[in-house]
Structure formats: C-alpha cells, structure tokens
Design a protein around this motif. Sequence first.
Motif, PDB file in Angstrom:
ATOM      1  N   GLU A  31       3.830  28.947  28.796  1.00  0.00           N
ATOM      2  CA  GLU A  31       5.127  28.358  29.094  1.00  0.00           C
ATOM      3  C   GLU A  31       6.098  29.427  29.569  1.00  0.00           C
ATOM      4  N   THR A  32       6.766  29.152  30.701  1.00  0.00           N
ATOM      5  CA  THR A  32       7.858  29.990  31.185  1.00  0.00           C
ATOM      6  C   THR A  32       9.129  29.140  31.129  1.00  0.00           C
ATOM      7  N   ASP A  33      10.234  29.662  31.641  1.00  0.00           N
ATOM      8  CA  ASP A  33      11.470  28.881  31.643  1.00  0.00           C
ATOM      9  C   ASP A  33      11.365  27.622  32.493  1.00  0.00           C
ATOM     10  N   MET A  34      10.585  27.685  33.580  1.00  0.00           N
ATOM     11  CA  MET A  34      10.548  26.570  34.516  1.00  0.00           C
ATOM     12  C   MET A  34       9.224  25.822  34.560  1.00  0.00           C
ATOM     13  N   HIS A  35       8.137  26.415  34.067  1.00  0.00           N
ATOM     14  CA  HIS A  35       6.823  25.828  34.260  1.00  0.00           C
ATOM     15  C   HIS A  35       5.996  25.887  32.983  1.00  0.00           C
ATOM     16  N   LEU A  64       2.597  23.706  41.734  1.00  0.00           N
ATOM     17  CA  LEU A  64       3.748  24.344  41.102  1.00  0.00           C
ATOM     18  C   LEU A  64       4.803  23.304  40.721  1.00  0.00           C
ATOM     19  N   GLN A  65       5.031  22.321  41.590  1.00  0.00           N
ATOM     20  CA  GLN A  65       5.987  21.261  41.290  1.00  0.00           C
ATOM     21  C   GLN A  65       5.506  20.418  40.106  1.00  0.00           C
ATOM     22  N   CYS A  67       3.637  21.506  37.632  1.00  0.00           N
ATOM     23  CA  CYS A  67       3.841  22.329  36.436  1.00  0.00           C
ATOM     24  C   CYS A  67       5.295  22.302  35.996  1.00  0.00           C
ATOM     25  N   GLN A  68       6.208  22.242  36.959  1.00  0.00           N
ATOM     26  CA  GLN A  68       7.628  22.152  36.625  1.00  0.00           C
ATOM     27  C   GLN A  68       7.946  20.793  35.998  1.00  0.00           C
ATOM     28  N   ARG A  69       7.349  19.716  36.517  1.00  0.00           N
ATOM     29  CA  ARG A  69       7.549  18.387  35.922  1.00  0.00           C
ATOM     30  C   ARG A  69       6.981  18.333  34.508  1.00  0.00           C
ATOM     31  N   LYS A  71       6.863  20.799  32.407  1.00  0.00           N
ATOM     32  CA  LYS A  71       7.835  21.504  31.572  1.00  0.00           C
ATOM     33  C   LYS A  71       9.024  20.587  31.242  1.00  0.00           C
ATOM     34  N   GLU A  72       9.549  19.891  32.250  1.00  0.00           N
ATOM     35  CA  GLU A  72      10.679  18.994  32.036  1.00  0.00           C
ATOM     36  C   GLU A  72      10.298  17.853  31.099  1.00  0.00           C
TER      37      GLU A  72
END
Length: 112
Positions: A31-35, A64-65, A67-69, A71-72
């Motif tokens: 886990e990172t801040d965005m992904h 990448l998108q 992975c961001q979803r 995270k959200e």
Amino acid sequence: MRKYTPDKVLVISDNKVEILPVAKIDEEKIETDMHIFPVADAKALINPAEGNIYYVVNCSLPYLQECQRLKELSENIAIKNMFNFGEQERKFDIKFYVMLAVLVIVIFLLRG
C-alpha cells in the motif's frame, strides 16, 4: 499520521517511472498513499546501499488506475466501518431476552 516503511515501490508505467514510499505492506498487498498493489505483481529487489527493498511494478495506465480505485475502495470501506461501529450489538439478540426472562422468573420465585 501514516507511518512509512523504508521500502519503496518503483512503478514503471508507459514512459514514466515513479518512486513511491510504502505506507503499509502485508502478505497480499503493498500500500502506498495512492495505490494498492498485489504482492504477486511486484518483483522485490534489495537495495544494499540503503538497506531497504524496492518493489518493482511494471504496469499499464489502466492497471495503475485500477490500483488507485482499489485504494479508494479500501479507504471507503474503512470509513464505513468506523460509522457502523457497534451495529452488530444493536441487532436482535435472542440470548439477551432469554437471560432477561430467566432473571425475571428467578426474581418472582425468590420473592414468593
């Protein structure tokens, strides 16, 4: 405040490279801040100069998108769980009412 590990994620996507700090890692995800990246999709490389690990993720923009979803979504679930704290206790619990009935019966038997 988020505690970061000394490890980094090296994200290679299309024509760019990003180095992101790892916020949290377990057996399944990085886990990172965005992904959030699955550990299975990353290659771990040791950096002997700094004594940390670089997780290399080679991905496309749609990946990448996604992975961001992910995270959200995990953050939304965490927030929802914070507001639903104690919801399980509010549900109908038959054991409570049975114990209450037994208590009332015992009180009447002791008084009589």
